[in-house]
Design an enzyme around this catalytic site. Structure first.
Site, PDB file in Angstrom:
ATOM      1  N   LYS A   4      51.345  49.316  40.753  1.00 43.23           N
ATOM      2  CA  LYS A   4      50.600  49.851  41.224  1.00 43.23           C
ATOM      3  C   LYS A   4      50.486  50.311  42.972  1.00 43.23           C
ATOM      4  O   LYS A   4      50.605  49.258  43.752  1.00 43.23           O
ATOM      5  CB  LYS A   4      49.067  49.275  41.160  1.00 43.23           C
ATOM      6  N   ARG A  48      29.454  44.738  39.428  1.00 40.36           N
ATOM      7  CA  ARG A  48      28.460  45.586  40.327  1.00 40.36           C
ATOM      8  C   ARG A  48      27.692  46.534  39.557  1.00 40.36           C
ATOM      9  O   ARG A  48      26.470  46.732  39.971  1.00 40.36           O
ATOM     10  CB  ARG A  48      29.532  46.878  41.020  1.00 40.36           C
ATOM     11  N   SER A  91      36.909  50.270  46.821  1.00 40.67           N
ATOM     12  CA  SER A  91      37.640  50.348  47.710  1.00 40.67           C
ATOM     13  C   SER A  91      38.315  51.905  47.722  1.00 40.67           C
ATOM     14  O   SER A  91      38.669  52.435  48.749  1.00 40.67           O
ATOM     15  CB  SER A  91      38.926  49.449  47.651  1.00 40.67           C
TER      16      SER A  91
HETATM   17  N1  COA Z   1      31.865  45.275  45.796  1.00 38.72           N
HETATM   18  C1  COA Z   1      32.502  46.191  46.045  1.00 38.72           C
HETATM   19  N2  COA Z   1      33.519  46.636  45.261  1.00 38.72           N
HETATM   20  C2  COA Z   1      33.912  45.847  44.536  1.00 38.72           C
HETATM   21  C3  COA Z   1      33.629  44.605  44.133  1.00 38.72           C
HETATM   22  C4  COA Z   1      32.515  44.226  45.075  1.00 38.72           C
HETATM   23  N3  COA Z   1      31.821  42.946  44.961  1.00 38.72           N
HETATM   24  N4  COA Z   1      34.330  43.740  43.232  1.00 38.72           N
HETATM   25  C5  COA Z   1      35.285  44.668  42.865  1.00 38.72           C
HETATM   26  N5  COA Z   1      35.049  46.045  43.572  1.00 38.72           N
HETATM   27  C6  COA Z   1      35.765  47.181  43.611  1.00 38.72           C
HETATM   28  C7  COA Z   1      36.927  47.033  44.206  1.00 38.72           C
HETATM   29  O1  COA Z   1      37.166  47.540  45.453  1.00 38.72           O
HETATM   30  C8  COA Z   1      38.132  48.098  43.281  1.00 38.72           C
HETATM   31  O2  COA Z   1      37.778  49.511  43.463  1.00 38.72           O
HETATM   32  P1  COA Z   1      38.816  50.329  43.523  1.00 38.72           P
HETATM   33  O3  COA Z   1      39.517  50.479  41.988  1.00 38.72           O
HETATM   34  O4  COA Z   1      38.071  51.671  43.740  1.00 38.72           O
HETATM   35  O5  COA Z   1      40.011  50.175  44.204  1.00 38.72           O
HETATM   36  C9  COA Z   1      37.441  47.566  41.945  1.00 38.72           C
HETATM   37  O6  COA Z   1      36.325  47.297  42.077  1.00 38.72           O
HETATM   38  C10 COA Z   1      38.332  46.913  41.029  1.00 38.72           C
HETATM   39  O7  COA Z   1      38.760  46.027  41.860  1.00 38.72           O
HETATM   40  P2  COA Z   1      39.167  44.388  41.679  1.00 38.72           P
HETATM   41  O8  COA Z   1      37.849  43.598  41.601  1.00 38.72           O
HETATM   42  O9  COA Z   1      40.010  44.222  42.940  1.00 38.72           O
HETATM   43  O10 COA Z   1      39.877  44.128  40.355  1.00 38.72           O
HETATM   44  P3  COA Z   1      41.471  44.814  40.023  1.00 38.72           P
HETATM   45  O11 COA Z   1      41.258  45.479  38.889  1.00 38.72           O
HETATM   46  O12 COA Z   1      41.722  45.549  41.100  1.00 38.72           O
HETATM   47  O13 COA Z   1      42.185  43.407  39.709  1.00 38.72           O
HETATM   48  C11 COA Z   1      42.468  41.428  38.738  1.00 38.72           C
HETATM   49  C12 COA Z   1      41.593  42.669  38.954  1.00 38.72           C
HETATM   50  C13 COA Z   1      43.428  41.002  39.750  1.00 38.72           C
HETATM   51  C14 COA Z   1      41.696  40.144  38.623  1.00 38.72           C
HETATM   52  C15 COA Z   1      43.312  41.687  37.380  1.00 38.72           C
HETATM   53  O14 COA Z   1      43.904  43.023  37.494  1.00 38.72           O
HETATM   54  C16 COA Z   1      44.191  40.507  37.061  1.00 38.72           C
HETATM   55  O15 COA Z   1      44.017  39.465  37.000  1.00 38.72           O
HETATM   56  N6  COA Z   1      45.727  40.848  37.141  1.00 38.72           N
HETATM   57  C17 COA Z   1      46.868  40.052  37.026  1.00 38.72           C
HETATM   58  C18 COA Z   1      47.549  40.153  35.895  1.00 38.72           C
HETATM   59  C19 COA Z   1      47.020  39.632  34.707  1.00 38.72           C
HETATM   60  O16 COA Z   1      46.692  38.635  34.550  1.00 38.72           O
HETATM   61  N7  COA Z   1      46.450  40.370  33.273  1.00 38.72           N
HETATM   62  C20 COA Z   1      45.902  39.919  32.240  1.00 38.72           C
HETATM   63  C21 COA Z   1      44.681  40.316  32.392  1.00 38.72           C
HETATM   64  S1  COA Z   1      43.910  39.882  30.859  1.00 38.72           S
END
Ligand code: COA
Length: 164
Positions: free
Chosen positions: A42, A90, A128
Site C-alpha cells: 500500500k 469512529r 487520514s
Molecule cells: N480518529 C480518526 N481517524 C481514525 C481513527 C480515529 N480514532 N482511527 C482510525 N482512523 C482512520 C484512519 O485515519 C484511516 O483513514 P484512511 O483509511 O482514510 O487513511 C482509517 O481510519 C483506518 O486506518 P487505521 O486505523 O490506521 O487502520 P488500517 O486499516 O490502516 O490498519 C491494522 C489496521 C494495521 C490494524 C491492520 O491492517 C493490520 O493489523 N495489519 C497487519 C496485517 C495483519 O495482521 N492482517 C490480518 C488482520 S486479521
C-alpha cells in the site's frame, strides 16, 4: 508488571482523532506502543519514518513508544510479548471490519485481547485520506492535525510530496 497496549495503524498521517485515542489510553496504560504498519503493498503518502517522527512530535510528554512493523499484527504482538491491541471506533461503519479483524486475530493468537475505544464525537468523521485530500487542495487542515505537526503536513501535502 507495567500495563502496555499496542495501538496499530497506518497513521498516514496521525490525526487529532488518533491523538485523542492515544491520550485517553495513556491514562489507562503505563505505556502505549504506537505501531505504524509498514505495508509494502500500500503506497503511503508519508514514509514510515516520517509518520513515526510526526507521531513522536505529536505525542511529546505522553508515555508513548513509537515503532513500526510489517507482516501480521499478531506476529508483532508475540515478538514484543504484548497482549492488548487497542483500536478506535469512529462509527458503526468501522465496526464490521474491526469485528472481523478482532475475530481472526483471536484465532491466530488467543492470548491477545483487542479492546475498542469510542472516538470522541467531534473526531468521528475524520480520516487520514480525507485530510490528505483537503491539504492537497490547499484547504485548512488545522482542525484535523495535531498543532505540533500541522505545518509539516501542510507543506508536504501542498507540495504534493507523497511517496511516488
Ligand atoms: N480518529 C480518526 N481517524 C481514525 C481513527 C480515529 N480514532 N482511527 C482510525 N482512523 C482512520 C484512519 O485515519 C484511516 O483513514 P484512511 O483509511 O482514510 O487513511 C482509517 O481510519 C483506518 O486506518 P487505521 O486505523 O490506521 O487502520 P488500517 O486499516 O490502516 O490498519 C491494522 C489496521 C494495521 C490494524 C491492520 O491492517 C493490520 O493489523 N495489519 C497487519 C496485517 C495483519 O495482521 N492482517 C490480518 C488482520 S486479521
Amino acid at each position: 508488571m507495567a500495563a502496555v497496549c499496542v495501538y496499530p495503524g497506518s497513521f498516514d498521517p496521525i490525526t487529532v482523532g488518533h491523538l485523542d485515542i492515544i491520550q485517553r489510553a495513556a491514562k489507562l496504560y503505563d505505556t502505549v506502543i504506537v505501531a505504524v504498519l509498514h505495508n509494502p503493498g500500500k503506497q503511503g503518502c508519508f514514509s514510515v519514518e516520517q509518520r513515526m517522527d510526526m507521531i513522536r512530535t505529536a505525542c511529546q510528554g505522553l508515555p508513548v513508544q513509537v515503532t513500526c512493523f510489517d507482516g501480521l499484527l499478531m506476529a508483532f504482538m508475540r515478538e514484543t510479548g504484548t497482549n492488548v491491541v487497542l483500536r478506535g471506533l469512529r462509527a458503526v461503519s468501522d465496526f464490521e471490519m474491526e469485528f472481523q479483524m478482532a475475530q481472526l486475530n483471536h484465532q491466530l493468537a488467543p492470548e491477545v485481547e483487542t479492546l475498542f475505544m469510542m472516538t470522541t464525537p467531534q473526531n468521528a468523521y475524520i480520516s487520514s485520506s480525507l485530510v490528505r485530500e483537503i491539504g492537497a487542495f490547499g484547504g485548512d487542515i488545522s482542525a484535523f492535525i495535531p498543532a505540533s505537526i500541522e505545518e509539516t503536513v501542510r507543506i508536504h501535502l501542498l507540495n504534493n510530496d507523497c511517496q511516488k
